[in-house]
Scaffold this motif. Structure first.
Motif, PDB file in Angstrom:
ATOM      1  N   ILE A 156      24.202  -9.777  -2.993  1.00 28.29           N
ATOM      2  CA  ILE A 156      25.160 -10.880  -3.089  1.00 28.29           C
ATOM      3  C   ILE A 156      26.221 -10.475  -4.112  1.00 28.29           C
ATOM      4  O   ILE A 156      25.876  -9.987  -5.197  1.00 28.29           O
ATOM      5  CB  ILE A 156      24.455 -12.178  -3.565  1.00 28.29           C
ATOM      6  N   ASN A 157      27.471 -10.646  -3.765  1.00 27.31           N
ATOM      7  CA  ASN A 157      28.562 -10.490  -4.753  1.00 27.31           C
ATOM      8  C   ASN A 157      28.965 -11.901  -5.165  1.00 27.31           C
ATOM      9  O   ASN A 157      29.528 -12.649  -4.365  1.00 27.31           O
ATOM     10  CB  ASN A 157      29.772  -9.780  -4.144  1.00 27.31           C
ATOM     11  N   SER A 158      28.687 -12.255  -6.414  1.00 31.11           N
ATOM     12  CA  SER A 158      28.974 -13.629  -6.855  1.00 31.11           C
ATOM     13  C   SER A 158      30.465 -13.929  -6.822  1.00 31.11           C
ATOM     14  O   SER A 158      30.872 -15.042  -6.539  1.00 31.11           O
ATOM     15  CB  SER A 158      28.432 -13.863  -8.257  1.00 31.11           C
ATOM     16  N   HIS A 159      31.277 -12.938  -7.162  1.00 27.89           N
ATOM     17  CA  HIS A 159      32.736 -13.080  -7.108  1.00 27.89           C
ATOM     18  C   HIS A 159      33.365 -11.728  -7.364  1.00 27.89           C
ATOM     19  O   HIS A 159      32.711 -10.799  -7.826  1.00 27.89           O
ATOM     20  CB  HIS A 159      33.247 -14.150  -8.075  1.00 27.89           C
ATOM     21  N   MET A 160      34.654 -11.641  -7.048  1.00 29.70           N
ATOM     22  CA  MET A 160      35.342 -10.343  -7.104  1.00 29.70           C
ATOM     23  C   MET A 160      35.962 -10.061  -8.471  1.00 29.70           C
ATOM     24  O   MET A 160      37.122  -9.672  -8.567  1.00 29.70           O
ATOM     25  CB  MET A 160      36.418 -10.282  -6.005  1.00 29.70           C
ATOM     26  N   ASP A 161      35.224 -10.282  -9.541  1.00 31.47           N
ATOM     27  CA  ASP A 161      35.643  -9.823 -10.863  1.00 31.47           C
ATOM     28  C   ASP A 161      34.965  -8.473 -11.093  1.00 31.47           C
ATOM     29  O   ASP A 161      33.782  -8.306 -10.764  1.00 31.47           O
ATOM     30  CB  ASP A 161      35.226 -10.817 -11.954  1.00 31.47           C
ATOM     31  N   TRP A 162      35.720  -7.537 -11.673  1.00 26.75           N
ATOM     32  CA  TRP A 162      35.286  -6.138 -11.737  1.00 26.75           C
ATOM     33  C   TRP A 162      33.877  -5.927 -12.277  1.00 26.75           C
ATOM     34  O   TRP A 162      33.138  -5.078 -11.786  1.00 26.75           O
ATOM     35  CB  TRP A 162      36.291  -5.318 -12.560  1.00 26.75           C
ATOM     36  N   ASP A 163      33.486  -6.713 -13.281  1.00 26.41           N
ATOM     37  CA  ASP A 163      32.186  -6.484 -13.924  1.00 26.41           C
ATOM     38  C   ASP A 163      31.016  -6.885 -13.028  1.00 26.41           C
ATOM     39  O   ASP A 163      29.867  -6.587 -13.333  1.00 26.41           O
ATOM     40  CB  ASP A 163      32.110  -7.193 -15.290  1.00 26.41           C
ATOM     41  N   HIS A 164      31.318  -7.568 -11.915  1.00 23.90           N
ATOM     42  CA  HIS A 164      30.243  -8.067 -11.051  1.00 23.90           C
ATOM     43  C   HIS A 164      30.087  -7.314  -9.738  1.00 23.90           C
ATOM     44  O   HIS A 164      29.040  -7.412  -9.102  1.00 23.90           O
ATOM     45  CB  HIS A 164      30.457  -9.557 -10.759  1.00 23.90           C
ATOM     46  N   PHE A 165      31.121  -6.583  -9.305  1.00 23.66           N
ATOM     47  CA  PHE A 165      30.982  -5.969  -7.959  1.00 23.66           C
ATOM     48  C   PHE A 165      31.435  -4.522  -7.850  1.00 23.66           C
ATOM     49  O   PHE A 165      31.315  -3.930  -6.778  1.00 23.66           O
ATOM     50  CB  PHE A 165      31.696  -6.826  -6.908  1.00 23.66           C
TER      51      PHE A 165
END
Ligand SMILES: [Zn+2]
Length: 299
Positions: free
Chosen positions: A68-77
């Motif tokens: 799951i990608n929680s959101h497209m902020d760099w530190d998360h995906f």
């Protein structure tokens, strides 16, 4: 900066959940169910994501992996590039819009000046849902993906009802979350998302930043916005227009929340920037006469 990854947990948290901690940059979460393994977020680089998959190998067994990608902020995906191309990567449909936006490439170009980001390529999610929720039925555990916009338009949180655990990612943050823009609509969305998480009455609210799983953080985030609203409402026209407003007594970050004493200078600068964005959104809502938070939220 080299970041090392650690597997960790919280006291009492269900053993099917494992926290992947990339120092104080970000936490991702691994959930093991009867049917499949789920990785919520892939960390900031393919190298970190690879490290995570290696560390988790024993826990994963032979079950298939869903991401799951929680959101497209760099530190998360940005770790997505480490995944095998056959791995399903689930995100909200609005994540695709964010990836198409030139800002996505711009952030990457800027960050690539740091050697550890040089191997990053933007890999898009391959399963998206456009509604409010989507459920993954793992057998023993259900993962309800909830669209929780406000921090970003594409943000999703994960609710696991069987163990009353919410993976809130960046909707809830300690000491404060950050609103997407100064548009009052984003502020309203963030407050609604915080309320939605509060209404779950979770036993654990796992954050991606701040290394906490305490549901009380949700209440304190809402209290912060209610206080900010009250302070802004108490200012005069001239004060509201002042450019140094966020540095003045009464509406500074430390006037609204307790800033942890052990917070590093860098992190403090980061949250002061978040606070300025929130203040701008609260002022915009005030000027437009938009009520973004109910009066009962400051108790
Ligand atoms: Zn984040």
């Amino acid at each position: 900066m080299d970041v090392t990854l650690q597997l960790t947990s919280y006291p009492g948290l269900d053993e099917r959940i494992t926290i992947l901690r990339a120092a104080d940059e970000v936490d991702a979460v691994f959930v093991r169910t009867e049917r499949f393994n789920i990785l919520v977020d892939t960390l900031a680089t393919p190298a970190l994501c690879r490290q995570a998959l290696d560390l988790l190998a024993e826990k994963m067994g032979r079950r298939p992996l869903l991401v799951i990608n929680s959101h497209m902020d760099w530190d998360h995906f940005w770790g997505n590039a480490a995944l095998d191309r056959s791995v399903p990567i689930i995100a909200h449909a609005t994540a695709t819009d964010r990836l198409r936006d030139p800002a996505a490439q711009q952030v990457l170009a800027e960050k690539k000046q740091e050697p550890r980001f040089q191997a990053v390529e933007l890999v898009a999610p391959n399963i998206t849902f456009a509604g409010e929720t989507m459920a993954l039925h793992g057998g023993d555990l259900t993962l309800e993906l909830i669209h929780t916009p406000g921090h970003t338009p594409d943000h999703i949180a994960v609710w696991v009802p069987e163990i009353r655990t919410c993976l809130a990612v960046d909707t809830v943050e300690h000491p404060i979350p950050e609103v997407w823009s100064s548009d009052p609509a984003d502020l309203c969305a963030l407050i609604a998302s915080l309320k939605q998480i509060q209404d779950l009455q979770a036993d654990y609210v796992v954050l991606a930043h701040g290394q906490r799983a305490d549901p009380a953080v949700v209440d304190s985030n809402l209290r912060y916005f209610a206080r900010l609203r009250d302070r802004v409402a108490g200012l005069g026209e001239i004060d509201i227009g002042a450019t140094d407003l966020a540095d003045r007594g009464g509406v500074r970050l430390q006037d609204l929340v307790t800033v942890p004493e052990d917070m590093t200078a860098e992190t403090r600068v980061f949250y002061e920037r978040c606070h300025r964005s929130n203040l701008a959104a609260v002022i915009a809502a005030y000027k437009a006469g938009i009520k973004f938070i109910s009066d009962g939220s400051d108790g």
